[in-house]
Design a protein around this motif. Structure first.
Motif, mmCIF file in Angstrom:
data_model
loop_
_atom_site.group_PDB
_atom_site.id
_atom_site.type_symbol
_atom_site.label_atom_id
_atom_site.label_comp_id
_atom_site.label_asym_id
_atom_site.label_seq_id
_atom_site.Cartn_x
_atom_site.Cartn_y
_atom_site.Cartn_z
ATOM 1 N N UNK A 6 34.588 79.459 44.802
ATOM 2 C CA UNK A 6 34.687 80.902 45.038
ATOM 3 C C UNK A 6 35.673 81.645 44.747
ATOM 4 N N UNK A 7 35.904 82.787 44.728
ATOM 5 C CA UNK A 7 37.200 83.464 44.277
ATOM 6 C C UNK A 7 37.063 84.768 44.984
ATOM 7 N N UNK A 8 38.456 85.406 45.204
ATOM 8 C CA UNK A 8 38.396 86.893 45.583
ATOM 9 C C UNK A 8 38.277 87.967 44.440
ATOM 10 N N UNK A 88 31.353 83.493 46.088
ATOM 11 C CA UNK A 88 30.503 83.292 44.948
ATOM 12 C C UNK A 88 29.562 84.658 44.763
ATOM 13 N N UNK A 89 29.218 84.901 43.435
ATOM 14 C CA UNK A 89 28.464 85.945 43.232
ATOM 15 C C UNK A 89 27.234 85.755 42.457
ATOM 16 N N UNK A 90 26.088 86.220 43.220
ATOM 17 C CA UNK A 90 24.876 86.053 42.494
ATOM 18 C C UNK A 90 24.614 87.096 41.573
ATOM 19 N N UNK A 184 27.153 89.183 46.585
ATOM 20 C CA UNK A 184 28.388 88.404 47.268
ATOM 21 C C UNK A 184 27.906 87.318 48.215
ATOM 22 N N UNK A 185 28.469 86.033 48.047
ATOM 23 C CA UNK A 185 28.022 85.232 48.835
ATOM 24 C C UNK A 185 29.371 84.625 49.481
ATOM 25 N N UNK A 186 29.343 84.776 50.822
ATOM 26 C CA UNK A 186 30.611 84.362 51.536
ATOM 27 C C UNK A 186 30.153 83.607 52.790
ATOM 28 N N UNK A 187 28.862 83.459 53.261
ATOM 29 C CA UNK A 187 28.702 82.597 54.292
ATOM 30 C C UNK A 187 29.087 81.133 54.093
ATOM 31 N N UNK A 195 29.241 74.979 46.032
ATOM 32 C CA UNK A 195 30.379 73.977 45.729
ATOM 33 C C UNK A 195 29.899 72.560 45.642
ATOM 34 N N UNK A 196 29.345 72.028 46.441
ATOM 35 C CA UNK A 196 28.759 70.473 46.542
ATOM 36 C C UNK A 196 27.499 70.587 45.265
#
Length: 405
Positions: A6-8, A88-90, A184-187, A195-196
């Motif tokens: 993920x990134x900002x 991450x961004x769907x 946006x996915x921050x959960x 990531x896994x």
């Protein structure tokens, strides 16, 4: 294993995203760019075409510095803001034909690119790599993601489907009638699962954006101590969501040959059938269509020539080079020779016919699109396709998510 993080992101506010987002710069002619910029002060085109403000074409390093200035102004005015947490961004695109593309915008690792965990299928041009590297280094951001494809993954599909049941942060339709959605996915749990899941994938493949990824790799060498330079923004989608089109070839002349002598030269490589005014489009690999002097022809590669020694040898764009373009028409540098032009397979065949009938071109050739299996086979073998072998969708909008160094 793939290191996808993920990134900002820097991105537009929800109320302005539809105004900011734009097609890639090269998709507009000057008139189209100027019209959009005159009507829309929020267009990302104002950032990447900064000379418009001064009614002057600005090039090179001067342009790069002005791009950085316009970008900072958009941030200062609150048009763009940076995410507080890595995400991450769907991202989903539904085009005007109702084709749907769904994937994840994320940060890919330069080391994965260098170590061939992220594989390539296309050659790049050194001066273009260097120029874009200088651009990135000066402006400090990248607004165009590299399109990367991955094999079907049930875990990622489930996560994406779950997230898309929620209201999208962005939902807007463009004047081209494409509708775009972003979540946006921050959960923390979902972030870890994404990531896994990628870490268990052995190989990713670049679909589009070879120069962007190559430039990022160059840039990383000069900034080895800075973590942000060791990654590049990517849009990762499953292989089933890629749509690959062919590129038709248009040739200016017959290299001094008459129509009759040209057909005789082709006869050494192909079984030729004159279709007259009846449009012929290939239905099999190693079959080609040709439009010449007001008539359509089908060209079937002779069976005696179908002994292939590598995945590249059996690629139709390579066959066209080795049987027609190089030996007969003497076009050896298909990337730079001004006698050849390319039209992607989404366009109506009548547009190609018109350009030959007008006398602008002498002959046109078409073929079936490259398959994802061919693309992967060539990348796995460490080989590179001829230029303009694939036209791949989706094409992303610039300015929706921005990776800042």
């Amino acid at each position: 294993m793939a290191n996808v993080l993920p990134f900002k992101a820097v991105r537009p506010t929800r109320d302005k995203v539809g105004l900011v987002a734009t097609r890639a710069y090269q998709f507009y002619d000057q008139e189209g760019r100027d019209f959009r910029m005159s009507q829309n002060p929020f267009s990302f085109l104002h950032i990447i075409n900064p000379g418009y403000k001064y009614d002057k074409e600005v090039l090179g390093k001067e342009r790069f510095k002005l791009v950085k200035n316009r970008y900072q102004e958009f941030k200062e005015e609150g048009i763009l803001f940076q995410e507080e947490l890595p995400a991450y961004y769907i991202y989903k695109i539904v085009d005007r034909e109702q084709n749907s593309y769904v994937g994840i915008i994320a940060s890919a690792c330069v080391n994965d690119y260098k170590n061939d965990c992220i594989k390539k299928h296309e050659n790049t041009i050194e001066h273009r790599e260097t120029l874009f590297k200088q651009y990135l280094e000066t402006v400090g951001f990248n607004a165009e993601a590299v399109l990367i494809t991955y094999p079907e993954n049930d875990t990622l599909t489930t996560i994406i489907d779950t997230i898309m049941t929620q209201r999208a942060e962005y939902e807007f339709t463009t004047t081209y009638r494409d509708t775009h959605y972003l979540w946006p996915v921050t959960n923390a749990v979902q972030v870890r699962k994404i990531k896994d899941s990628f870490s268990k994938i052995d190989t990713l493949y670049i679909a589009d954006g070879h120069h962007r990824s190559a430039s990022s790799a160059l840039l990383s060498k000069d900034h080895q101590q800075q973590e942000s330079f060791q990654h590049f923004m990517s849009f990762l989608i499953p292989e089933s969501d890629l749509r690959i089109y062919e590129f038709n070839r248009l040739i200016k002349d017959l290299n001094g040959l008459t129509k009759e002598s040209f057909l005789i030269a082709l006869d050494g490589y192909f079984r030729i059938e004159n279709r007259g005014s009846v449009l012929y489009k290939p239905s099999k690999k190693h079959h080609f269509n040709m439009y010449l002097d007001g008539e359509y022809y089908s060209l079937y590669l002779r069976h005696s020539l179908r002994e292939f020694h590598s995945p590249l040898d059996k690629l139709d764009t390579q066959i066209l080079c080795e049987t027609i373009l190089e030996p007969i028409l003497k076009i050896k540098d298909v990337r730079n020779d001004r006698r050849i032009d390319y039209v992607d397979g989404r366009k109506e065949i009548s547009a190609i016919k018109d350009r030959v009938d007008s006398g602008e071109y002498a002959v046109a050739f078409g073929m079936l699109p490259v398959t994802i299996e061919e693309l992967k086979e060539i990348a796995d073998a460490g080989l590179k396709m001829p230029p303009k072998s694939t036209y791949i969708e989706p094409k992303l909008r610039s300015g929706i998510t921005i990776y800042e160094f």
